[in-house]
Design a protein around this motif. Sequence first.
Motif, PDB file in Angstrom:
ATOM      1  N   MET A   1       0.236  -4.061  -4.538  1.00 42.02           N
ATOM      2  CA  MET A   1       0.427  -5.486  -4.433  1.00 42.02           C
ATOM      3  C   MET A   1       0.091  -6.141  -5.783  1.00 42.02           C
ATOM      4  O   MET A   1      -0.893  -5.787  -6.423  1.00 42.02           O
ATOM      5  CB  MET A   1      -0.491  -6.046  -3.338  1.00 42.02           C
ATOM      6  N   ILE A   2       0.929  -7.092  -6.203  1.00 40.29           N
ATOM      7  CA  ILE A   2       0.681  -7.805  -7.452  1.00 40.29           C
ATOM      8  C   ILE A   2      -0.546  -8.695  -7.294  1.00 40.29           C
ATOM      9  O   ILE A   2      -0.699  -9.403  -6.301  1.00 40.29           O
ATOM     10  CB  ILE A   2       1.900  -8.658  -7.864  1.00 40.29           C
ATOM     11  N   THR A   3      -1.406  -8.648  -8.293  1.00 40.26           N
ATOM     12  CA  THR A   3      -2.560  -9.532  -8.363  1.00 40.26           C
ATOM     13  C   THR A   3      -2.195 -10.668  -9.316  1.00 40.26           C
ATOM     14  O   THR A   3      -2.071 -10.451 -10.521  1.00 40.26           O
ATOM     15  CB  THR A   3      -3.798  -8.782  -8.897  1.00 40.26           C
ATOM     16  N   TYR A   4      -1.998 -11.850  -8.767  1.00 39.22           N
ATOM     17  CA  TYR A   4      -1.605 -12.986  -9.599  1.00 39.22           C
ATOM     18  C   TYR A   4      -2.830 -13.609 -10.245  1.00 39.22           C
ATOM     19  O   TYR A   4      -3.771 -14.003  -9.571  1.00 39.22           O
ATOM     20  CB  TYR A   4      -0.845 -14.017  -8.762  1.00 39.22           C
ATOM     21  N   LEU A   5      -2.808 -13.682 -11.573  1.00 36.17           N
ATOM     22  CA  LEU A   5      -3.952 -14.156 -12.343  1.00 36.17           C
ATOM     23  C   LEU A   5      -3.606 -15.351 -13.219  1.00 36.17           C
ATOM     24  O   LEU A   5      -4.403 -15.733 -14.083  1.00 36.17           O
ATOM     25  CB  LEU A   5      -4.496 -13.017 -13.208  1.00 36.17           C
ATOM     26  N   GLY A   6      -2.416 -15.917 -13.050  1.00 32.31           N
ATOM     27  CA  GLY A   6      -2.019 -17.046 -13.876  1.00 32.31           C
ATOM     28  C   GLY A   6      -1.769 -16.623 -15.306  1.00 32.31           C
ATOM     29  O   GLY A   6      -1.239 -15.536 -15.557  1.00 32.31           O
ATOM     30  N   THR A   7      -2.172 -17.450 -16.250  1.00 32.94           N
ATOM     31  CA  THR A   7      -1.931 -17.215 -17.670  1.00 32.94           C
ATOM     32  C   THR A   7      -3.248 -17.239 -18.437  1.00 32.94           C
ATOM     33  O   THR A   7      -3.587 -18.225 -19.092  1.00 32.94           O
ATOM     34  CB  THR A   7      -0.973 -18.296 -18.233  1.00 32.94           C
ATOM     35  N   PRO A   8      -4.032 -16.171 -18.341  1.00 29.55           N
ATOM     36  CA  PRO A   8      -5.279 -16.147 -19.109  1.00 29.55           C
ATOM     37  C   PRO A   8      -4.999 -15.894 -20.595  1.00 29.55           C
ATOM     38  O   PRO A   8      -3.939 -15.372 -20.957  1.00 29.55           O
ATOM     39  CB  PRO A   8      -6.043 -14.977 -18.496  1.00 29.55           C
ATOM     40  N   THR A   9      -5.934 -16.250 -21.425  1.00 24.68           N
ATOM     41  CA  THR A   9      -5.815 -15.990 -22.860  1.00 24.68           C
ATOM     42  C   THR A   9      -5.932 -14.481 -23.100  1.00 24.68           C
ATOM     43  O   THR A   9      -6.791 -13.819 -22.522  1.00 24.68           O
ATOM     44  CB  THR A   9      -6.917 -16.745 -23.631  1.00 24.68           C
ATOM     45  N   THR A  94       8.072  -8.095  -3.157  1.00 25.50           N
ATOM     46  CA  THR A  94       8.523  -6.952  -2.360  1.00 25.50           C
ATOM     47  C   THR A  94       8.557  -5.676  -3.198  1.00 25.50           C
ATOM     48  O   THR A  94       8.021  -4.644  -2.810  1.00 25.50           O
ATOM     49  CB  THR A  94       9.915  -7.230  -1.756  1.00 25.50           C
ATOM     50  N   THR A  95       9.188  -5.750  -4.373  1.00 27.42           N
ATOM     51  CA  THR A  95       9.298  -4.561  -5.232  1.00 27.42           C
ATOM     52  C   THR A  95       8.124  -4.423  -6.194  1.00 27.42           C
ATOM     53  O   THR A  95       7.924  -3.360  -6.766  1.00 27.42           O
ATOM     54  CB  THR A  95      10.589  -4.609  -6.063  1.00 27.42           C
ATOM     55  N   GLU A  96       7.386  -5.510  -6.396  1.00 29.24           N
ATOM     56  CA  GLU A  96       6.295  -5.571  -7.371  1.00 29.24           C
ATOM     57  C   GLU A  96       6.807  -5.388  -8.799  1.00 29.24           C
ATOM     58  O   GLU A  96       6.110  -4.886  -9.671  1.00 29.24           O
ATOM     59  CB  GLU A  96       5.183  -4.585  -7.026  1.00 29.24           C
ATOM     60  N   ASN A 130      -1.268  -5.227 -11.766  1.00 28.57           N
ATOM     61  CA  ASN A 130      -0.755  -4.140 -10.934  1.00 28.57           C
ATOM     62  C   ASN A 130       0.752  -4.244 -10.683  1.00 28.57           C
ATOM     63  O   ASN A 130       1.241  -3.927  -9.598  1.00 28.57           O
ATOM     64  CB  ASN A 130      -1.518  -4.052  -9.604  1.00 28.57           C
ATOM     65  N   ILE A 131       1.490  -4.671 -11.693  1.00 28.25           N
ATOM     66  CA  ILE A 131       2.952  -4.715 -11.590  1.00 28.25           C
ATOM     67  C   ILE A 131       3.474  -3.280 -11.601  1.00 28.25           C
ATOM     68  O   ILE A 131       2.954  -2.421 -12.309  1.00 28.25           O
ATOM     69  CB  ILE A 131       3.548  -5.551 -12.739  1.00 28.25           C
ATOM     70  N   HIS A 132       4.492  -3.014 -10.804  1.00 27.43           N
ATOM     71  CA  HIS A 132       5.073  -1.674 -10.697  1.00 27.43           C
ATOM     72  C   HIS A 132       6.040  -1.371 -11.850  1.00 27.43           C
ATOM     73  O   HIS A 132       6.015  -0.288 -12.424  1.00 27.43           O
ATOM     74  CB  HIS A 132       5.813  -1.520  -9.363  1.00 27.43           C
ATOM     75  N   LYS A 133       6.918  -2.337 -12.173  1.00 25.95           N
ATOM     76  CA  LYS A 133       7.913  -2.134 -13.223  1.00 25.95           C
ATOM     77  C   LYS A 133       8.149  -3.449 -13.952  1.00 25.95           C
ATOM     78  O   LYS A 133       8.221  -4.505 -13.334  1.00 25.95           O
ATOM     79  CB  LYS A 133       9.241  -1.657 -12.624  1.00 25.95           C
ATOM     80  N   ILE A 134       8.273  -3.356 -15.271  1.00 19.46           N
ATOM     81  CA  ILE A 134       8.595  -4.515 -16.100  1.00 19.46           C
ATOM     82  C   ILE A 134       9.918  -4.232 -16.802  1.00 19.46           C
ATOM     83  O   ILE A 134      10.088  -3.182 -17.427  1.00 19.46           O
ATOM     84  CB  ILE A 134       7.478  -4.803 -17.122  1.00 19.46           C
TER      85      ILE A 134
END
Length: 186
Positions: A1-9, A94-96, A130-134
């Motif tokens: 599952m993607i952990t959304y953290l916004g836009t940290p420096t 869904t796909t991450e 924790n993104i699966h593919k970029i």
Amino acid sequence: MITYLGTPTIETDRLILRKLKLSDAQSVFDNWLSDERVTDNLIRGAHKTVFETIERVTVIVGGYDSPEYCYWGIELKGSGELIGAIDFFNLNTTTENCDVGYALGYKWWNQGYGTEALRAVVEFGFERMNIHKISAAHNLDNPASGKVMRKIGMVQEGTIRHMIRNAKNQYKDCAVYGILQAEYMK
């Protein structure tokens, strides 16, 4: 599952990747969005007035309220000069998977800044989110962008004909690249 953290420096050796501020609009306009050499590689055309850029930066800044929004200005550590931007988009729960896009002012091309920024954001995406593919894509007439993608381990997966239409109403074929979290972690 993607952990959304916004836009940290995010800091690298030479760069600070940070949230844009409304006060950055003039630099964004001057350093890349008004330059056709840069914007020819983007879907939107060059901005003719700083007011267009103010509108764009206002939308970007408004996005920071969401933890799912990841859009960084690329700042030089030494001078504090804002030289470009990089972002994740099309985040799919869904796909991450997601896409990454970037733009650098012409003055800073071929100095490794794009590679440094992309490497830092991909690392953040895989290790912290924790993104699966970029994935990323570049116009075939902009091979330098593909070189940046390959330097950080992305693999060309194919070419999509007429993937985009730019502001000059020209269709552009694009090379599509990707990297999996498992490949990156090796």
